[in-house]
Every structure is written in structure tokens, then in C-alpha cells.
Design a protein around this motif. Structure first.
Motif, PDB file in Angstrom:
ATOM      1  N   GLU A 124       0.884  -1.162   0.000  1.00 47.24           N
ATOM      2  CA  GLU A 124       0.000   0.000   0.000  1.00 47.24           C
ATOM      3  C   GLU A 124       0.920   1.210   0.000  1.00 47.24           C
ATOM      4  OE1 GLU A 124      -4.263  -0.976   2.055  1.00 47.24           O
ATOM      5  OE2 GLU A 124      -2.688  -0.175   3.345  1.00 47.24           O
ATOM      6  N   THR A 125       0.971   1.914  -1.103  1.00 45.38           N
ATOM      7  CA  THR A 125       2.015   2.923  -1.248  1.00 45.38           C
ATOM      8  C   THR A 125       1.524   4.123  -2.046  1.00 45.38           C
ATOM      9  OG1 THR A 125       4.346   3.210  -1.886  1.00 45.38           O
ATOM     10  CG2 THR A 125       2.974   1.851  -3.343  1.00 45.38           C
ATOM     11  N   GLN A 126       2.435   5.022  -2.348  1.00 47.09           N
ATOM     12  CA  GLN A 126       2.107   6.252  -3.056  1.00 47.09           C
ATOM     13  C   GLN A 126       1.818   5.978  -4.536  1.00 47.09           C
ATOM     14  OE1 GLN A 126       5.717   8.364  -2.230  1.00 47.09           O
ATOM     15  NE2 GLN A 126       5.134   8.850  -0.127  1.00 47.09           N
ATOM     16  N   THR A 127       1.018   6.835  -5.133  1.00 48.13           N
ATOM     17  CA  THR A 127       0.583   6.631  -6.517  1.00 48.13           C
ATOM     18  C   THR A 127       1.758   6.519  -7.479  1.00 48.13           C
ATOM     19  OG1 THR A 127      -1.452   7.861  -6.033  1.00 48.13           O
ATOM     20  CG2 THR A 127      -0.844   7.588  -8.360  1.00 48.13           C
ATOM     21  N   GLY A 128       2.725   7.410  -7.358  1.00 46.82           N
ATOM     22  CA  GLY A 128       3.883   7.366  -8.244  1.00 46.82           C
ATOM     23  C   GLY A 128       4.681   6.086  -8.086  1.00 46.82           C
ATOM     24  N   ASN A 208       4.013  15.152  -4.615  1.00 48.96           N
ATOM     25  CA  ASN A 208       2.869  15.580  -3.799  1.00 48.96           C
ATOM     26  C   ASN A 208       2.052  16.647  -4.526  1.00 48.96           C
ATOM     27  OD1 ASN A 208       1.573  14.925  -1.437  1.00 48.96           O
ATOM     28  ND2 ASN A 208       2.412  16.663  -0.319  1.00 48.96           N
ATOM     29  N   SER A 209       1.504  16.285  -5.681  1.00 51.46           N
ATOM     30  CA  SER A 209       0.630  17.177  -6.427  1.00 51.46           C
ATOM     31  C   SER A 209      -0.740  16.533  -6.539  1.00 51.46           C
ATOM     32  CB  SER A 209       1.180  17.438  -7.836  1.00 51.46           C
ATOM     33  OG  SER A 209       1.011  16.296  -8.654  1.00 51.46           O
ATOM     34  N   PHE A 210      -1.754  17.336  -6.919  1.00 50.82           N
ATOM     35  CA  PHE A 210      -3.110  16.780  -6.954  1.00 50.82           C
ATOM     36  C   PHE A 210      -3.261  15.720  -8.042  1.00 50.82           C
ATOM     37  CE2 PHE A 210      -4.814  18.812 -10.739  1.00 50.82           C
ATOM     38  CZ  PHE A 210      -4.087  19.998 -10.851  1.00 50.82           C
ATOM     39  N   TYR A 211      -2.343  15.692  -9.024  1.00 50.04           N
ATOM     40  CA  TYR A 211      -2.420  14.646 -10.048  1.00 50.04           C
ATOM     41  C   TYR A 211      -2.175  13.262  -9.440  1.00 50.04           C
ATOM     42  CZ  TYR A 211      -2.093  18.494 -13.399  1.00 50.04           C
ATOM     43  OH  TYR A 211      -2.322  19.636 -14.105  1.00 50.04           O
ATOM     44  N   PHE A 212      -1.336  13.199  -8.402  1.00 50.17           N
ATOM     45  CA  PHE A 212      -1.006  11.920  -7.771  1.00 50.17           C
ATOM     46  C   PHE A 212      -1.806  11.689  -6.492  1.00 50.17           C
ATOM     47  CE2 PHE A 212       2.601  12.822 -10.445  1.00 50.17           C
ATOM     48  CZ  PHE A 212       2.933  11.589 -10.962  1.00 50.17           C
ATOM     49  N   SER A 213      -2.680  12.624  -6.159  1.00 55.18           N
ATOM     50  CA  SER A 213      -3.468  12.507  -4.939  1.00 55.18           C
ATOM     51  C   SER A 213      -4.330  11.249  -4.960  1.00 55.18           C
ATOM     52  CB  SER A 213      -4.356  13.743  -4.777  1.00 55.18           C
ATOM     53  OG  SER A 213      -5.235  13.585  -3.692  1.00 55.18           O
ATOM     54  N   LEU A 217     -10.516  15.087  -4.119  1.00 56.88           N
ATOM     55  CA  LEU A 217     -10.383  16.529  -3.904  1.00 56.88           C
ATOM     56  C   LEU A 217      -8.916  16.918  -3.833  1.00 56.88           C
ATOM     57  CD1 LEU A 217     -12.985  17.177  -1.072  1.00 56.88           C
ATOM     58  CD2 LEU A 217     -13.213  17.805  -3.460  1.00 56.88           C
ATOM     59  N   SER A 218      -8.569  18.046  -4.432  1.00 60.63           N
ATOM     60  CA  SER A 218      -7.228  18.582  -4.245  1.00 60.63           C
ATOM     61  C   SER A 218      -7.092  19.085  -2.811  1.00 60.63           C
ATOM     62  CB  SER A 218      -6.980  19.734  -5.218  1.00 60.63           C
ATOM     63  OG  SER A 218      -5.851  20.488  -4.814  1.00 60.63           O
ATOM     64  N   MET A 219      -5.883  19.001  -2.261  1.00 64.81           N
ATOM     65  CA  MET A 219      -5.661  19.483  -0.902  1.00 64.81           C
ATOM     66  C   MET A 219      -5.906  20.989  -0.800  1.00 64.81           C
ATOM     67  SD  MET A 219      -1.501  19.478  -0.599  1.00 64.81           S
ATOM     68  CE  MET A 219      -1.363  17.802  -1.158  1.00 64.81           C
TER      69      MET A 219
END
Length: 301
Positions: A124-128, A208-213, A217-219
Motif C-alpha cells: 500500500e504505497t504512493q501513486t507514483g 505531492n501534487s493533486f495529479y497523484f493525490s 479533492l485537491s488538498m
């Protein structure tokens, strides 16, 4: 080029130096060095930069490793399918965003292939990192979502990495909140109603951009935000701070908490949750079982 040479290449990359890799492979250091050098010469690349501290994988070496892992995995699948060679230890790796149904499906695979030995990995990890893991061959499958806000950027990245996205289902945005939250009695919650409460989001590292959120919702949309790294922490803050997060609405009370509930969020947009995989690659039996288990938990025919 041989499968043995590819095995040597991957092992050296994993160990970070020739000496440890040679010990793991039961080879002499000069023999392993010669095999790697011959492979580099044949492929026309420099896979490693050597130093007194060990080896560092080059950019073209990362690309070669990606193909090596893929070819070795496909060779294993072929041998398993035709029953050639000794019985192999079950191995499977999947990288995913923080979805309880992804964990449930993984549990089913482990139970199905339970044995004296196995090597299963759930990340379970970050989108990128999900995209990187599948592109490099570290994971056979990835699980993430596309939406109107991120699809252009992520689809371009997937194409560049020679990956394909296969949609599993489309989800309307929901809010995860504490069952005792002041908004818990609402049938549908608005963004304005959520503004007084902390918005909990998964941290995405250097990307850490909304594309990879991981959230729809964007932060930037909410005045109060808290970034976390794992699901347990997020749900603890949902309960402790009356915080909220935005996800698919699919929740598992056994894996999460009986205190967490989902409510529809009044906003435009949807989440197309699906798998990412390498192009033209045959799934292992474990990946096939995982996909079937996912569809079962998502009630997809």
C-alpha cells in the motif's frame, strides 16, 4: 543473453554489490563479474557503476532490469503452466492505493496458495511508486484510480512506462467519517459542511501534487489538511479529530473500524478504479486469482 545472465543481473541489483550477489548465487566473484560484463557488452549498456562501496544502477540499467524482471517472471509462468522443473515457491507482488478491498483480495490469494513456503508482497504505497513498481517489474499488478482531474497526466505517464489501465468499476465520491461525527446523520454531505473539519489525505512524497493525490479533492480545496502515510493512522484521526477523507465508499469494517462510516459526497466527478499492468504480459496464476478475488469483492461479473 540467457535467463541465467538475467538472474545474475537482478541479484546484483538487489544485493548492491558483487560480493554478496556472488555468495547468494554460489559463484565466484570473478565469474559473476564476467557474466555481468558480457551481458552489458551484448546489450550495449552500462548497467552498473562500480565503486569501493558496491554498485549503483544506472538509468539504462534500470530499463534493462525492468525487462529482465519481466522475462524472468514470464519464464516462471511458462514453467509452471507446462509443469517443467521443480515445484516453485509461490511468489506474487501487488502495489496499490489504500483500499480495503485490495487487501481482502490479497488475503484470498494467500489462503488459496498457502504452502510451506511462499513469498507474497502487498504494497500500500504512493501513486507514483505504484506506477514505478509495475513499470520496473517489482510488482506484477498495480491498483489505482483515474478521474477527470488526473487522467491526462497519469495516462501519459502510463503510456511512457508501457503500461495499460484496465478499469474495474466506477465509484461516486464518498466521505469516510466517524459514526459519531456531527454530520453522520446526513444522507449526503456537501463540501461547505466539511470545511470546519480536518481533511485527511495520503502523503505522496516528492510527487505531492493533486495529479497523484489518492483523494478526489485537491488538498487546496479545504482549509484544514493533515497528511498521513498509512491507513491505520488516517482512520485513527478520523475518529480522534472528527476528520474525514474522500474515497470510493467501499469500506470493510473488519479491516478498518466499526466506527468508520461512508456517506455520499455532493460533488461532480467519479473515480475509475482499475488495474495497471505491463503490455502484452501473461499473468501468473497468482495475479489471475487476485483479479478474480477483486471482482468478487467488488461484485463485478
Amino acid at each position: 543473453m540467457t535467463l541465467q545472465q538475467l538472474t545474475y543481473l537482478v541479484t546484483v541489483a538487489e544485493c548492491g554489490n558483487i560480493t554478496d550477489a556472488a555468495e547468494r548465487l554460489f559463484l565466484s566473484q570473478p565469474s559473476l563479474s564476467a557474466a555481468i560484463h558480457n551481458l552489458e557488452k551484448e546489450m550495449g549498456v552500462t548497467a552498473f557503476v562500480r565503486s569501493n562501496k558496491g554498485v549503483t544502477v544506472t538509468q539504462e540499467g534500470e530499463e534493462l532490469l525492468s525487462f529482465a524482471r519481466m522475462l524472468l517472471e514470464q519464464a516462471d509462468i511458462m514453467q509452471e503452466h507446462f509443469g517443467v522443473g521443480k515445484k516453485r515457491v509461490p511468489k506474487f507482488c501487488v502495489s496499490c492505493q489504500h483500499y480495503s478491498f485490495a487487501v481482502n483480495a490479497f488475503v484470498e490469494v494467500v489462503k488459496e496458495y498457502d504452502a510451506d513456503q511462499y513469498g507474497f508482497i502487498l504494497r500500500e504505497t504512493q501513486t507514483g511508486e505504484i506506477i514505478d513498481d509495475v513499470a520496473s517489474g517489482k510488482s506484477e499488478l498495480g491498483l489505482l484510480y483515474l478521474s477527470e482531474s488526473n487522467e491526462t497526466v497519469l495516462s501519459k505517464l502510463l503510456r511512457k512506462s508501457e503500461l495499460v489501465f484496465e478499469e474495474l468499476f466506477t465509484a461516486a465520491p464518498h466521505v469516510f467519517i466517524n459514526k459519531d461525527h456531527p454530520l453522520a446523520d446526513r444522507k449526503c454531505i456537501t463540501l461547505d459542511e466539511l470545511k470546519p473539519y480536518p481533511y485527511l489525505i495520503f502523503e505522496q512524497g516528492d510527487r505531492n501534487s493533486f495529479y497523484f493525490s489518492e483523494e478526489l479533492l485537491s488538498m487546496l480545496d479545504m482549509p484544514k489538511t493533515i497528511q498521513v502515510r498509512d491507513r491505520a493512522t488516517l482512520f485513527s484521526l478520523v475518529i480522534g479529530l472528527n476528520g474525514f477523507t474522500v474515497s470510493s465508499g467501499i469500506i470493510d469494517r473488519k479491516l478498518n473500524s466499526p466506527s468508520i462510516i461512508a456517506r455520499p459526497l455532493e460533488m461532480e466527478g467519479s473515480m475509475r478504479i482499475g488495474l495497471i499492468r505491463k503490455k502484452n504480459v501473461v499473468f501468473s496464476r497468482y495475479a489471475d486469482s487476485y483479479v478474480k478475488a477483486l471482482k468478487k469483492h467488488l461484485s463485478i461479473d
